[in-house]
Design an enzyme around this catalytic site. Structure first.
Site, mmCIF file in Angstrom:
data_model
loop_
_atom_site.group_PDB
_atom_site.id
_atom_site.type_symbol
_atom_site.label_atom_id
_atom_site.label_comp_id
_atom_site.label_asym_id
_atom_site.label_seq_id
_atom_site.Cartn_x
_atom_site.Cartn_y
_atom_site.Cartn_z
ATOM 1 N N HIS A 180 18.435 -5.808 1.457
ATOM 2 C CA HIS A 180 17.296 -6.073 2.352
ATOM 3 C C HIS A 180 16.079 -6.301 1.453
ATOM 4 O O HIS A 180 15.343 -5.385 1.128
ATOM 5 C CB HIS A 180 17.091 -4.862 3.272
ATOM 6 N N CYS B 293 5.814 -4.798 6.046
ATOM 7 C CA CYS B 293 5.946 -3.436 6.554
ATOM 8 C C CYS B 293 4.541 -2.904 6.760
ATOM 9 O O CYS B 293 3.719 -2.949 5.843
ATOM 10 C CB CYS B 293 6.711 -2.550 5.573
ATOM 11 N N ARG C 75 12.344 -7.975 14.466
ATOM 12 C CA ARG C 75 11.824 -6.615 14.240
ATOM 13 C C ARG C 75 10.960 -6.576 12.982
ATOM 14 O O ARG C 75 9.753 -6.416 13.052
ATOM 15 C CB ARG C 75 13.003 -5.622 14.141
HETATM 16 P P1 HMG Z 1 4.598 11.741 14.453
HETATM 17 O O1 HMG Z 1 3.171 11.438 14.868
HETATM 18 O O2 HMG Z 1 4.815 12.714 13.348
HETATM 19 O O3 HMG Z 1 5.513 12.148 15.704
HETATM 20 O O4 HMG Z 1 5.279 10.365 14.085
HETATM 21 P P2 HMG Z 1 5.431 13.263 16.782
HETATM 22 O O5 HMG Z 1 6.831 13.668 17.051
HETATM 23 O O6 HMG Z 1 4.417 14.310 16.413
HETATM 24 O O7 HMG Z 1 4.893 12.470 18.075
HETATM 25 C C1 HMG Z 1 3.571 11.933 18.150
HETATM 26 C C2 HMG Z 1 3.474 11.076 19.403
HETATM 27 O O8 HMG Z 1 4.366 9.950 19.313
HETATM 28 C C3 HMG Z 1 3.866 11.817 20.675
HETATM 29 O O9 HMG Z 1 3.135 11.227 21.718
HETATM 30 C C4 HMG Z 1 5.308 11.456 20.836
HETATM 31 O O10 HMG Z 1 5.760 11.549 22.166
HETATM 32 C C5 HMG Z 1 5.324 9.995 20.376
HETATM 33 P P3 HMG Z 1 1.849 11.963 22.353
HETATM 34 O O11 HMG Z 1 2.381 13.260 22.914
HETATM 35 O O12 HMG Z 1 0.881 12.181 21.205
HETATM 36 O O13 HMG Z 1 1.347 10.982 23.356
HETATM 37 N N1 HMG Z 1 6.625 9.589 19.855
HETATM 38 C C6 HMG Z 1 7.294 8.513 20.284
HETATM 39 N N2 HMG Z 1 7.025 7.593 21.223
HETATM 40 C C7 HMG Z 1 7.948 6.637 21.425
HETATM 41 N N3 HMG Z 1 9.105 6.528 20.715
HETATM 42 C C8 HMG Z 1 9.390 7.425 19.753
HETATM 43 C C9 HMG Z 1 8.470 8.477 19.521
HETATM 44 N N4 HMG Z 1 8.461 9.505 18.672
HETATM 45 C C10 HMG Z 1 7.329 10.180 18.876
HETATM 46 N N5 HMG Z 1 10.516 7.332 19.084
HETATM 47 C C11 HMG Z 1 7.212 8.971 14.009
HETATM 48 C C12 HMG Z 1 6.607 10.317 13.647
HETATM 49 C C13 HMG Z 1 8.523 8.864 13.259
HETATM 50 C C14 HMG Z 1 7.447 8.931 15.506
HETATM 51 C C15 HMG Z 1 6.217 7.849 13.604
HETATM 52 O O14 HMG Z 1 5.858 8.044 12.277
HETATM 53 C C16 HMG Z 1 6.797 6.479 13.747
HETATM 54 O O15 HMG Z 1 7.063 6.022 14.852
HETATM 55 N N6 HMG Z 1 6.976 5.746 12.606
HETATM 56 C C17 HMG Z 1 7.590 4.448 12.627
HETATM 57 C C18 HMG Z 1 7.037 3.610 11.515
HETATM 58 C C19 HMG Z 1 7.708 2.266 11.484
HETATM 59 O O16 HMG Z 1 8.252 1.812 12.477
HETATM 60 N N7 HMG Z 1 7.643 1.597 10.315
HETATM 61 C C20 HMG Z 1 8.203 0.300 10.154
HETATM 62 C C21 HMG Z 1 9.694 0.307 10.090
HETATM 63 S S1 HMG Z 1 10.342 0.778 8.494
HETATM 64 C C22 HMG Z 1 10.413 -0.713 7.610
HETATM 65 O O17 HMG Z 1 9.863 -1.694 8.022
HETATM 66 C C23 HMG Z 1 11.238 -0.766 6.354
HETATM 67 C C24 HMG Z 1 12.565 -1.520 6.537
HETATM 68 O O18 HMG Z 1 12.346 -2.851 6.959
HETATM 69 C C25 HMG Z 1 13.347 -1.524 5.224
HETATM 70 C C26 HMG Z 1 12.527 -1.999 4.023
HETATM 71 O O19 HMG Z 1 11.994 -3.123 4.049
HETATM 72 O O20 HMG Z 1 12.431 -1.223 3.080
HETATM 73 C C27 HMG Z 1 13.443 -0.839 7.603
HETATM 74 MG MG MG Z 2 11.877 -4.512 5.640
#
Ligand code: HMG
Ligand code: MG
Length: 313
Positions: A216, A249, A24
């Site tokens: 992490h 990220c 992931r």
């Molecule tokens: P948004 O644009 O504000 O969401 O994003 P929304 O609710 O307005 O939806 C926009 C569109 O996305 C819609 O589709 C929804 O249906 C769709 P449209 O009608 O425009 O076609 N949608 C989804 N589709 C599939 N699965 C879903 C989903 N939710 C909405 N779950 C949102 C808000 C949270 C969805 C977006 O910002 C997002 O997906 N962000 C994820 C970012 C991410 O994955 N970042 C990396 C992981 S974090 C990380 O790596 C750190 C970590 O490793 C720890 C560390 O190292 O510190 C964990």
């Molecule tokens: Mg991370």
């Protein structure tokens, strides 16, 4: 004599749980799209190495992170082993529904201690994110799923710089009380150093039991192993890592990979700490995934031991 005395005072947990986040955290940041087939083989190989926690994907918006768009396909094809957990990231109810449909048994919600990072990563404020996670955590638990919680930017933020330890503790405590069984503390951009990491963990441990914390740490500045070592001495028993040091990220410019699983394992073996993971097999897997990505592992241990191809030449 002083050295010996200090050494005698050190204590580490007898066992450390490794959460492998390569499939992931590693692959979410690859510019090239890795096929579902390669992801499936990677996850299955990691389970064969003895890993019991393998973060297998993310049910986030495919527009935000296209690299994780095929998580349902991947989850459907892996050879699920009993006693192995395959958690996935879930940012909202929609993600939870997709995760449940894919038959997952564990999810992770992910917040951050920095307002700017939270906005860039999940498009809301910290307060809104916690409000959003509450029903996700409640519904997941009602459905019998285990929930893990992440706090990002615990030792620094790519947009705001220094992050207050109190902000880390607030989010960690909120997620813990919301139902997370474990809180993973993310040094997202790998800027921490040992004394700072210890101070942060000590502060969070006043609000969340230290045994329910995980480290992490990304390795951008080469400090991750030193930071882990420092925090293990405080009683933390869980470390997130990524084979071959894959990772980053997409919403944190300059964030390099997670600390390499092979390097963590080598250090733990040297300390006499047990993990149940086969280091030689993990190194082989590290070389395999690196070949799939067309590069060499970022793990020092994998490089030192060499891959099959290198040994043959
Ligand atoms: P948004 O644009 O504000 O969401 O994003 P929304 O609710 O307005 O939806 C926009 C569109 O996305 C819609 O589709 C929804 O249906 C769709 P449209 O009608 O425009 O076609 N949608 C989804 N589709 C599939 N699965 C879903 C989903 N939710 C909405 N779950 C949102 C808000 C949270 C969805 C977006 O910002 C997002 O997906 N962000 C994820 C970012 C991410 O994955 N970042 C990396 C992981 S974090 C990380 O790596 C750190 C970590 O490793 C720890 C560390 O190292 O510190 C964990
Ligand atoms: Mg991370």
């Amino acid at each position: 004599m002083l050295y010996r005395k200090e050494e005698a005072d050190l204590s580490y947990p007898a066992n450390v749980k490794i959460v492998e986040v390569g499939p992931r955290d590693g692959l979410q940041n690859e510019a090239q799209i890795v096929s579902a087939g390669v992801k499936v083989e990677l996850i299955d190989r990691l389970a064969d190495c003895g890993l019991s926690f393998i973060e297998a994907g993310a049910f986030v918006s495919p527009r935000w992170v296209p690299q994780m768009a095929d998580s349902a396909e991947v989850l459907a094809a892996i050879r699920r082993k009993p006693n192995v957990s395959y958690p996935v990231l879930v940012p909202n109810i929609k993600g939870l529904e997709r995760a449940i449909a894919a038959g997952v048994e564990e999810i992770a919600v992910f917040g951050a201690a920095s307002e700017s990072f939270t906005q860039k990563n999940i498009n809301c404020s910290i307060a809104e994110s916690l409000e959003r996670f509450l029903p996700v955590m409640a519904e997941a638990r009602a459905q019998g799923l285990r929930v893990r919680g992440y706090v990002s930017c615990v030792l620094g933020c790519p947009y705001e710089g220094e992050v207050a330890v109190s902000a880390v503790s607030d989010v960690a405590e909120a997620l813990y009380h919301g139902g997370c069984y474990e809180i993973s503390l993310g040094d997202t951009i790998g800027v921490g150093t040992p004394a700072k990491a210890r101070a942060m963990v000590n502060a969070v441990a006043e609000r969340v039991p230290v045994g329910d914390l995980a480290l992490h740490f990304h390795d951008t500045y080469g400090q991750a192993l030193a930071n882990i070592h420092a925090c293990l001495e405080l009683g933390v028993g869980t470390v997130d890592s990524s084979l071959a040091g894959l990772g980053g990220c997409p919403y944190a410019d300059g964030a390099s990979g997670n600390v390499a699983s092979e390097d963590v394992l080598y250090m733990l073996e040297g300390l006499g700490v047990k993990t149940g993971i086969d280091l030689a097999l993990l190194i082989e897997t590290s070389w395999w995934i690196s070949e799939q990505l067309g590069r060499r592992p970022a793990s020092k241990v994998a490089l030192a031991r060499g891959g099959k191809t290198e040994k043959a030449s």
